[in-house]
Design a protein around this motif. Sequence first.
Motif, PDB file in Angstrom:
ATOM      1  N   TYR A 178       0.823  -1.208   0.000  1.00 19.32           N
ATOM      2  CA  TYR A 178       0.000   0.000   0.000  1.00 19.32           C
ATOM      3  C   TYR A 178       0.860   1.262   0.000  1.00 19.32           C
ATOM      4  CZ  TYR A 178      -4.024  -2.810   1.539  1.00 19.32           C
ATOM      5  OH  TYR A 178      -5.035  -3.734   1.619  1.00 19.32           O
ATOM      6  N   LEU A 179       0.436   2.280  -0.738  1.00 22.57           N
ATOM      7  CA  LEU A 179       0.849   3.641  -0.424  1.00 22.57           C
ATOM      8  C   LEU A 179       0.032   4.018   0.802  1.00 22.57           C
ATOM      9  CD1 LEU A 179       0.824   5.474  -3.880  1.00 22.57           C
ATOM     10  CD2 LEU A 179       2.771   4.441  -2.704  1.00 22.57           C
ATOM     11  N   THR A 180       0.678   4.546   1.822  1.00 28.62           N
ATOM     12  CA  THR A 180      -0.056   4.871   3.042  1.00 28.62           C
ATOM     13  C   THR A 180       0.260   6.291   3.491  1.00 28.62           C
ATOM     14  OG1 THR A 180      -0.685   3.981   5.209  1.00 28.62           O
ATOM     15  CG2 THR A 180       1.667   3.995   4.687  1.00 28.62           C
ATOM     16  N   GLN A 181      -0.479   6.763   4.492  1.00 33.97           N
ATOM     17  CA  GLN A 181      -0.348   8.129   5.010  1.00 33.97           C
ATOM     18  C   GLN A 181      -0.547   9.149   3.878  1.00 33.97           C
ATOM     19  OE1 GLN A 181       3.425   8.280   7.123  1.00 33.97           O
ATOM     20  NE2 GLN A 181       2.939   6.435   8.283  1.00 33.97           N
ATOM     21  N   LEU A 182      -1.475   8.836   2.987  1.00 34.53           N
ATOM     22  CA  LEU A 182      -1.768   9.733   1.872  1.00 34.53           C
ATOM     23  C   LEU A 182      -2.531  10.956   2.369  1.00 34.53           C
ATOM     24  CD1 LEU A 182      -2.870   7.083  -0.790  1.00 34.53           C
ATOM     25  CD2 LEU A 182      -0.669   8.270  -0.637  1.00 34.53           C
ATOM     26  N   PRO A 183      -2.493  12.064   1.615  1.00 32.16           N
ATOM     27  CA  PRO A 183      -3.273  13.242   2.013  1.00 32.16           C
ATOM     28  C   PRO A 183      -4.760  12.901   2.113  1.00 32.16           C
ATOM     29  CG  PRO A 183      -1.817  13.740   0.156  1.00 32.16           C
ATOM     30  CD  PRO A 183      -1.767  12.265   0.353  1.00 32.16           C
ATOM     31  N   LEU A 184      -5.421  13.451   3.118  1.00 29.12           N
ATOM     32  CA  LEU A 184      -6.863  13.231   3.252  1.00 29.12           C
ATOM     33  C   LEU A 184      -7.585  13.839   2.062  1.00 29.12           C
ATOM     34  CD1 LEU A 184      -7.492  13.882   7.041  1.00 29.12           C
ATOM     35  CD2 LEU A 184      -7.880  11.749   5.803  1.00 29.12           C
ATOM     36  N   PRO A 217       3.424  10.778  -2.612  1.00 27.90           N
ATOM     37  CA  PRO A 217       3.428   9.786  -1.538  1.00 27.90           C
ATOM     38  C   PRO A 217       4.759   9.782  -0.801  1.00 27.90           C
ATOM     39  CG  PRO A 217       3.729   8.710  -3.657  1.00 27.90           C
ATOM     40  CD  PRO A 217       3.459  10.167  -3.946  1.00 27.90           C
ATOM     41  N   SER A 218       4.721   9.397   0.488  1.00 28.77           N
ATOM     42  CA  SER A 218       5.950   9.401   1.274  1.00 28.77           C
ATOM     43  C   SER A 218       6.081   8.180   2.186  1.00 28.77           C
ATOM     44  CB  SER A 218       6.020  10.665   2.128  1.00 28.77           C
ATOM     45  OG  SER A 218       4.911  10.716   3.011  1.00 28.77           O
ATOM     46  N   ALA A 219       5.151   7.235   2.093  1.00 29.42           N
ATOM     47  CA  ALA A 219       5.233   6.048   2.953  1.00 29.42           C
ATOM     48  C   ALA A 219       4.562   4.867   2.269  1.00 29.42           C
ATOM     49  CB  ALA A 219       4.579   6.317   4.309  1.00 29.42           C
ATOM     50  N   VAL A 220       5.063   3.690   2.575  1.00 26.88           N
ATOM     51  CA  VAL A 220       4.530   2.436   2.043  1.00 26.88           C
ATOM     52  C   VAL A 220       4.267   1.502   3.215  1.00 26.88           C
ATOM     53  CG1 VAL A 220       5.100   0.390   0.668  1.00 26.88           C
ATOM     54  CG2 VAL A 220       5.730   2.662  -0.165  1.00 26.88           C
ATOM     55  N   ARG A 221       3.104   0.851   3.197  1.00 26.13           N
ATOM     56  CA  ARG A 221       2.808  -0.179   4.202  1.00 26.13           C
ATOM     57  C   ARG A 221       2.836  -1.538   3.513  1.00 26.13           C
ATOM     58  NH1 ARG A 221      -1.629  -3.086   6.131  1.00 26.13           N
ATOM     59  NH2 ARG A 221      -3.174  -1.886   4.979  1.00 26.13           N
ATOM     60  N   LEU A 222       3.596  -2.450   4.097  1.00 27.99           N
ATOM     61  CA  LEU A 222       3.689  -3.801   3.573  1.00 27.99           C
ATOM     62  C   LEU A 222       3.101  -4.763   4.595  1.00 27.99           C
ATOM     63  CD1 LEU A 222       7.359  -3.675   2.251  1.00 27.99           C
ATOM     64  CD2 LEU A 222       5.262  -3.144   1.004  1.00 27.99           C
ATOM     65  N   GLN A 223       2.373  -5.742   4.094  1.00 22.92           N
ATOM     66  CA  GLN A 223       1.819  -6.773   4.963  1.00 22.92           C
ATOM     67  C   GLN A 223       2.567  -8.076   4.690  1.00 22.92           C
ATOM     68  OE1 GLN A 223      -2.576  -7.320   5.709  1.00 22.92           O
ATOM     69  NE2 GLN A 223      -2.207  -9.022   4.295  1.00 22.92           N
ATOM     70  N   VAL A 224       3.061  -8.686   5.750  1.00 22.73           N
ATOM     71  CA  VAL A 224       3.751  -9.966   5.649  1.00 22.73           C
ATOM     72  C   VAL A 224       2.787 -11.041   6.128  1.00 22.73           C
ATOM     73  CG1 VAL A 224       5.744 -11.313   6.390  1.00 22.73           C
ATOM     74  CG2 VAL A 224       5.971  -8.840   6.040  1.00 22.73           C
ATOM     75  N   GLU A 267       1.723  -9.727   9.744  1.00 22.00           N
ATOM     76  CA  GLU A 267       2.407  -8.615  10.391  1.00 22.00           C
ATOM     77  C   GLU A 267       2.448  -7.435   9.428  1.00 22.00           C
ATOM     78  OE1 GLU A 267       6.216 -10.223  11.447  1.00 22.00           O
ATOM     79  OE2 GLU A 267       5.376 -11.568  12.967  1.00 22.00           O
ATOM     80  N   GLN A 268       2.492  -6.244   9.981  1.00 25.65           N
ATOM     81  CA  GLN A 268       2.505  -5.014   9.189  1.00 25.65           C
ATOM     82  C   GLN A 268       3.805  -4.261   9.427  1.00 25.65           C
ATOM     83  OE1 GLN A 268      -0.388  -4.625   7.382  1.00 25.65           O
ATOM     84  NE2 GLN A 268      -1.227  -6.421   8.422  1.00 25.65           N
ATOM     85  N   LEU A 269       4.327  -3.645   8.382  1.00 22.70           N
ATOM     86  CA  LEU A 269       5.464  -2.752   8.561  1.00 22.70           C
ATOM     87  C   LEU A 269       5.306  -1.557   7.625  1.00 22.70           C
ATOM     88  CD1 LEU A 269       7.855  -3.657   6.101  1.00 22.70           C
ATOM     89  CD2 LEU A 269       7.544  -5.663   7.509  1.00 22.70           C
ATOM     90  N   VAL A 270       5.764  -0.413   8.088  1.00 25.41           N
ATOM     91  CA  VAL A 270       5.664   0.827   7.334  1.00 25.41           C
ATOM     92  C   VAL A 270       7.060   1.342   7.041  1.00 25.41           C
ATOM     93  CG1 VAL A 270       4.862   3.219   7.351  1.00 25.41           C
ATOM     94  CG2 VAL A 270       3.400   1.407   8.289  1.00 25.41           C
ATOM     95  N   ILE A 271       7.298   1.678   5.784  1.00 22.74           N
ATOM     96  CA  ILE A 271       8.562   2.269   5.357  1.00 22.74           C
ATOM     97  C   ILE A 271       8.302   3.727   5.009  1.00 22.74           C
ATOM     98  CG2 ILE A 271      10.392   2.217   3.625  1.00 22.74           C
ATOM     99  CD1 ILE A 271       9.877  -0.794   3.342  1.00 22.74           C
ATOM    100  N   GLN A 272       9.048   4.631   5.649  1.00 22.20           N
ATOM    101  CA  GLN A 272       8.933   6.066   5.387  1.00 22.20           C
ATOM    102  C   GLN A 272       9.996   6.486   4.378  1.00 22.20           C
ATOM    103  OE1 GLN A 272       6.627   7.995   6.753  1.00 22.20           O
ATOM    104  NE2 GLN A 272       5.828   6.683   8.373  1.00 22.20           N
ATOM    105  N   PHE A 273       9.620   7.342   3.470  1.00 22.06           N
ATOM    106  CA  PHE A 273      10.553   7.883   2.487  1.00 22.06           C
ATOM    107  C   PHE A 273      10.782   9.360   2.791  1.00 22.06           C
ATOM    108  CE2 PHE A 273       8.795   4.159   0.549  1.00 22.06           C
ATOM    109  CZ  PHE A 273       9.867   3.590  -0.118  1.00 22.06           C
ATOM    110  N   PRO A 274      12.049   9.789   2.892  1.00 21.06           N
ATOM    111  CA  PRO A 274      12.318  11.189   3.223  1.00 21.06           C
ATOM    112  C   PRO A 274      11.875  12.129   2.106  1.00 21.06           C
ATOM    113  CG  PRO A 274      14.359   9.958   2.839  1.00 21.06           C
ATOM    114  CD  PRO A 274      13.230   8.982   2.731  1.00 21.06           C
TER     115      PRO A 274
END
Length: 199
Positions: free
Chosen positions: A50-56, A165-172, A192-199
């Motif tokens: 997923y692209l996550t933390q997208l603008p509302l 976009p600036s973050a990705v959520r991956l589901q394992v 399990e879930q993990l989020v990767i932030q992109f600067p």
Amino acid sequence: MPTRNALASARLQYSQPAPGAPYHINLQVWSHSYDHPNAVHRSALVNAVYLTQLPLGPAYAVSNIVIKDRYGIDQTALWRRSNGIQEEGFEGYTELDTHGACGPGLTNVLWSANSGIYDERCAADPSCDAKRLQTYLSLPEQLTAYNYLLGPVTFSFDIVLSAPPSAVRLQVGHIGGNRGHPAQRAATIPQEQLVIQFP
């Protein structure tokens, strides 16, 4: 730019041809589950991206979806679009549900496919790869398939956003696989879930 954590890595690239135009996304994802200190977790799959933390805002318009494996083979049909609050992405589960159209006595879901991104080091290690879940007939007319895709898997699509976009959520998921017992048909460890932030 690539960003990695202990279990997966992702490379997110985007472009916007003109102000207000959709962003073109190119997202590559690798599994690094083989790095897990517990051997039971090493055969897991990244089964949602997923692209996550997208603008509302209103529903995100997504188009021109193409998902390819490391060999360039189109795997788009094996992933379904999925969304949530401030996120848009894809899950590696599809099925054929007839909704009873095949008649009484037959199951509604004739087949299901579970796809995900697999760590190539696990594929090369027989003790790890033996835990891979196997395709099977759960009923005489019902097939459950597992598709282990070596990374990177590339997700390309266009999406309308007010900011990049600036973050990705991956589901394992499918963690533990069959635990080395081929007759076991589904993993028993929760996703399990993990989020990767992109600067």
